[in-house]
Scaffold this active site. Sequence first.
Site, PDB file in Angstrom:
ATOM      1  N   ARG A   1       0.839  -1.199   0.000  1.00  0.00           N
ATOM      2  CA  ARG A   1       0.000   0.000   0.000  1.00  0.00           C
ATOM      3  C   ARG A   1       0.879   1.256   0.000  1.00  0.00           C
ATOM      4  O   ARG A   1       0.566   2.233  -0.679  1.00  0.00           O
ATOM      5  CB  ARG A   1      -0.935   0.003   1.220  1.00  0.00           C
ATOM      6  CG  ARG A   1      -1.991  -1.079   1.183  1.00  0.00           C
ATOM      7  CD  ARG A   1      -2.905  -1.014   2.386  1.00  0.00           C
ATOM      8  NE  ARG A   1      -3.731   0.181   2.370  1.00  0.00           N
ATOM      9  CZ  ARG A   1      -4.442   0.611   3.419  1.00  0.00           C
ATOM     10  NH1 ARG A   1      -4.407  -0.055   4.567  1.00  0.00           N
ATOM     11  NH2 ARG A   1      -5.166   1.701   3.316  1.00  0.00           N
TER      12      ARG A   1
ATOM     13  N   CYS B   1      -1.017   5.867   9.249  1.00  0.00           N
ATOM     14  CA  CYS B   1      -1.403   4.584   8.668  1.00  0.00           C
ATOM     15  C   CYS B   1      -2.505   4.853   7.659  1.00  0.00           C
ATOM     16  O   CYS B   1      -2.444   5.814   6.904  1.00  0.00           O
ATOM     17  CB  CYS B   1      -1.828   3.604   9.753  1.00  0.00           C
ATOM     18  SG  CYS B   1      -3.195   4.204  10.779  1.00  0.00           S
TER      19      CYS B   1
END
Length: 281
Positions: free
Chosen positions: A178, A236
């Site tokens: 990611r 995050c």
Amino acid sequence: MTAKTAILSAAELRNELAGARPPVLLDVRWQLGGPDQRPAYEAGHLPGAVYVDLDRELAGPAGSGGRHPLPDPEAFGAAMRRAGVPADAPVVVYDGAQGWAAARAWWLLRWTGHPNVRVLDGGLAAWTAAGGELTAERVIPVEGDFKPTPGALGLLDADAAALRAREGVLLDARAGERYRGEVEPIDPVGGHIPGALSAPTTENVGPDGRFLPADALRARFEALGASEGTPVGVYCGSGVSGAHEVLALKVAGIDSDLYAGSWSHWCADPARPVATGPDPQ
């Protein structure tokens, strides 16, 4: 606050629960994109533990602030009082798997000024592995008196996160793919904040879900340039696993600040730059 005051083992928790001043227990089981975990809590939880819903009580409504923006402090305080959280007595939080949700509760309580909050290292699995019992008994907590005073831990907004990446260390706690922008299963844009370093939260724990030893964590973070005295930030996807990385840094003896809006907030503004690939820039 040291590592010993941030996490505790199942054996240590068992001893404290049998002591004269047992901690208040919060069960924060949660699964990203998964089913409500209250039925799992009702089927079996630590004796005396009160269930706390991450999406409803540890986050505000999703929107421009990200998928899990910080809750209104007064609403959060009311939720914690309903759960029996006192102003000064010890609190222990746990979840059922990765420790992310428990760390989110830990971070929020610490950020809003609670002086004594710890995470059960390894969560529910560690408790049962150590022979700890579970119960399905309904828990009716005594109303707590905790009143939030935000600001006890460092908090970054988007501009401060971008600056931290340039003038300090900014860690991206998501999975490496990611960060690189190879896949993005949740948010509309893949990639990372320019200058951020990939530091997946999953690498902070062993196969049993417990934190690596403090010296191993310290070596990991120092290899990324994050050490005591260096301005360190963490983000995050939506401020949940990032809280777990802040906790891991604390175990390693390194203070850090959380960008709570995280990638879901950053990429919501098309004017913000996005980097892809394995390099920070």
